[in-house]
Design a protein around this motif. Structure first.
Motif, short mmCIF file in Angstrom:
data_model
loop_
_atom_site.label_atom_id
_atom_site.label_comp_id
_atom_site.label_asym_id
_atom_site.label_seq_id
_atom_site.Cartn_x
_atom_site.Cartn_y
_atom_site.Cartn_z
N THR A 90 -5.58 -3.86 14.88
CA THR A 90 -6.64 -2.85 14.81
C THR A 90 -7.47 -2.74 16.08
O THR A 90 -8.19 -1.76 16.26
CB THR A 90 -7.61 -3.16 13.65
OG1 THR A 90 -8.38 -4.34 13.96
CG2 THR A 90 -6.86 -3.36 12.35
N GLU A 129 -5.40 -8.62 4.13
CA GLU A 129 -5.15 -7.18 4.27
C GLU A 129 -6.42 -6.38 3.98
O GLU A 129 -6.65 -5.32 4.58
CB GLU A 129 -4.01 -6.75 3.36
CG GLU A 129 -2.67 -7.32 3.75
CD GLU A 129 -2.33 -7.09 5.22
OE1 GLU A 129 -2.59 -5.97 5.73
OE2 GLU A 129 -1.83 -8.02 5.88
N THR A 130 -7.25 -6.87 3.08
CA THR A 130 -8.52 -6.20 2.80
C THR A 130 -9.41 -6.25 4.03
O THR A 130 -10.03 -5.25 4.42
CB THR A 130 -9.21 -6.86 1.60
OG1 THR A 130 -8.39 -6.69 0.44
CG2 THR A 130 -10.57 -6.23 1.35
N SER A 178 -10.32 -1.75 10.28
CA SER A 178 -9.76 -0.50 10.79
C SER A 178 -10.66 0.69 10.50
O SER A 178 -10.58 1.73 11.17
CB SER A 178 -8.36 -0.25 10.21
OG SER A 178 -8.45 0.07 8.82
N GLU A 179 -11.54 0.55 9.50
CA GLU A 179 -12.50 1.60 9.16
C GLU A 179 -13.80 1.46 9.95
O GLU A 179 -14.74 2.23 9.74
CB GLU A 179 -12.81 1.57 7.67
CG GLU A 179 -11.65 1.98 6.77
CD GLU A 179 -11.32 3.46 6.88
OE1 GLU A 179 -12.24 4.26 7.19
OE2 GLU A 179 -10.15 3.82 6.65
N ALA A 182 -5.38 -3.82 -1.07
CA ALA A 182 -6.45 -3.64 -0.09
C ALA A 182 -6.93 -2.19 -0.06
O ALA A 182 -8.13 -1.92 0.05
CB ALA A 182 -5.97 -4.07 1.30
N ASP A 183 -6.00 -1.25 -0.17
CA ASP A 183 -6.39 0.17 -0.21
C ASP A 183 -7.37 0.43 -1.34
O ASP A 183 -8.37 1.13 -1.18
CB ASP A 183 -5.15 1.05 -0.40
CG ASP A 183 -4.34 1.22 0.87
OD1 ASP A 183 -4.90 1.02 1.97
OD2 ASP A 183 -3.15 1.56 0.77
N ARG A 219 -8.44 -6.56 7.08
CA ARG A 219 -7.82 -5.70 8.09
C ARG A 219 -8.18 -4.23 7.85
O ARG A 219 -8.51 -3.49 8.77
CB ARG A 219 -6.31 -5.89 8.07
CG ARG A 219 -5.60 -5.26 9.27
CD ARG A 219 -4.09 -5.23 9.09
NE ARG A 219 -3.53 -6.50 8.63
CZ ARG A 219 -3.26 -7.53 9.42
NH1 ARG A 219 -3.50 -7.45 10.71
NH2 ARG A 219 -2.73 -8.65 8.91
N HIS A 220 -8.11 -3.80 6.59
CA HIS A 220 -8.42 -2.41 6.26
C HIS A 220 -9.87 -2.08 6.56
O HIS A 220 -10.18 -1.02 7.10
CB HIS A 220 -8.11 -2.13 4.78
CG HIS A 220 -6.67 -1.91 4.48
ND1 HIS A 220 -5.67 -2.68 5.03
CD2 HIS A 220 -6.05 -1.00 3.68
CE1 HIS A 220 -4.50 -2.25 4.58
NE2 HIS A 220 -4.70 -1.25 3.76
N VAL A 236 -10.89 -1.40 -0.72
CA VAL A 236 -11.69 -0.72 0.31
C VAL A 236 -12.23 0.61 -0.21
O VAL A 236 -13.40 0.94 0.01
CB VAL A 236 -10.87 -0.55 1.59
CG1 VAL A 236 -11.62 0.30 2.61
CG2 VAL A 236 -10.53 -1.91 2.20
N GLN A 252 -1.20 -4.82 0.84
CA GLN A 252 -1.76 -3.61 1.44
C GLN A 252 -2.18 -2.61 0.36
O GLN A 252 -3.22 -1.95 0.49
CB GLN A 252 -0.72 -2.96 2.37
CG GLN A 252 -0.41 -3.77 3.62
CD GLN A 252 0.61 -4.88 3.39
OE1 GLN A 252 1.09 -5.08 2.27
NE2 GLN A 252 0.94 -5.59 4.45
N GLU A 253 -1.39 -2.50 -0.70
CA GLU A 253 -1.74 -1.57 -1.78
C GLU A 253 -3.03 -2.00 -2.48
O GLU A 253 -3.87 -1.15 -2.83
CB GLU A 253 -0.59 -1.48 -2.78
CG GLU A 253 0.61 -0.73 -2.24
CD GLU A 253 1.80 -0.78 -3.17
OE1 GLU A 253 2.41 0.28 -3.39
OE2 GLU A 253 2.13 -1.89 -3.66
#
Length: 272
Positions: A55, A22-23, A29-30, A244-245, A25-26, A248, A241-242
């Motif tokens: 993504t 998930e990290t 996406s950036e 990873a937020d 992926r984040h 990032v 996901q939390e």
């Protein structure tokens, strides 16, 4: 919010599943250029396909065992050749051994230090010169709850906890030592995060499998273990996901004043 990660080169170890996936992926996406490293090529291929599907971004992959010096050197050489720089290193690979102290074997002790603390030390040491040469970078060390609290049966942490605690201490030391070169170092401590591996371990401890009934049992066992409720009623587990937020954001230009911090993400469960 612009995180300033477009075209940044990011390496994520343990990037084929859970928090690492998930990290990655984040970051993708950036707009970052992401390299995910993990042991199993099949899992890496699935991770890359999943990121591309969600993504539209392609990621670079390399089969890497972080306990092997040759693999670490190969990863650094690959990043140098393919990308010419590294802006963010996320040391996420790791695992845990949960056994009573008197039952931990010497092999398990060495393996626990190698895959957790030694891997973070060694890979950061190999990538730091490139960061210094280019004028800076960010290292995020993903550690674990056993670094800051003593867990109860069936998850005794005499083997894993000291390795995770060393990761936190290393992060603080490197934040000072590498800070003069423009390199920030941050530790992120996940609490109970519902990854497949973690949930399977809880299931094993409770004598069950991955199903809804065991999910409820695991949540109840968790409440009994700590003897207190979590600050987010109805949310017994965090999500990849939390985490990873947070990872990032900590690596982004929006967190430039965050250095040497140990960021605990556990939903308020750690009230000590």
């Amino acid at each position: 919010m612009d995180l300033g990660l477009t075209d940044k080169v990011v390496v994520v170890t343990g990037g084929s599943s859970g928090i690492g996936l998930e990290t990655a992926r984040h970051f993708a996406s950036e707009g970052a250029r992401v390299v995910i490293a993990a042991r199993r090529e099949e899992q890496l291929a699935k991770a890359a396909a999943s990121i591309a599907e969600s993504t539209g971004a392609s990621v670079d992959t390399l089969s890497t065992d972080v306990t092997k010096l040759a693999d670490l050197d190969r990863l650094v050489a690959h990043v140098t050749t393919a990308h010419g720089r590294i802006d963010v290193l996320v040391n996420n690979a790791g695992n845990g051994t949960y056994k009573p102290f008197l039952e931990v074997t010497d092999e398990e002790l060495v393996q626990g230090m190698e895959i957790n603390f030694f891997a973070q030390f060694r890979l950061t040491q190999r990538f730091a010169p490139m960061m210094i040469e280019q004028g800076g970078g960010v290292v995020v060390n993903v550690t674990g709850e056993t670094a800051i609290r003593v867990t109860q049966p069936p998850f005794r942490s005499s083997c894993t906890g000291p390795a995770k605690a060393a990761e936190n201490r290393l992060s603080k030391i490197l934040a000072t030592e590498l800070g003069e070169h423009g390199i920030r170092v941050v530790a992120v401590v996940p609490g109970f995060v519902n990854t497949e591996e973690r949930f399977a371990r809880w299931g094993e401890g409770l004598g069950g499998g991955l199903d809804a009934e065991n999910d409820r049992a695991a949540a109840a066992e968790r409440r009994r273990e700590w003897g207190r409720g979590i600050a987010r009623p109805g949310h017994e587990w965090g999500t990849p996901q939390e985490l990873a937020d947070l990872i990032v954001f900590a690596a982004s230009k929006r967190a430039t004043f965050v250095n040497g911090a140990v960021l605990v993400a556990d939903g308020g469960d750690d009230k000590s």
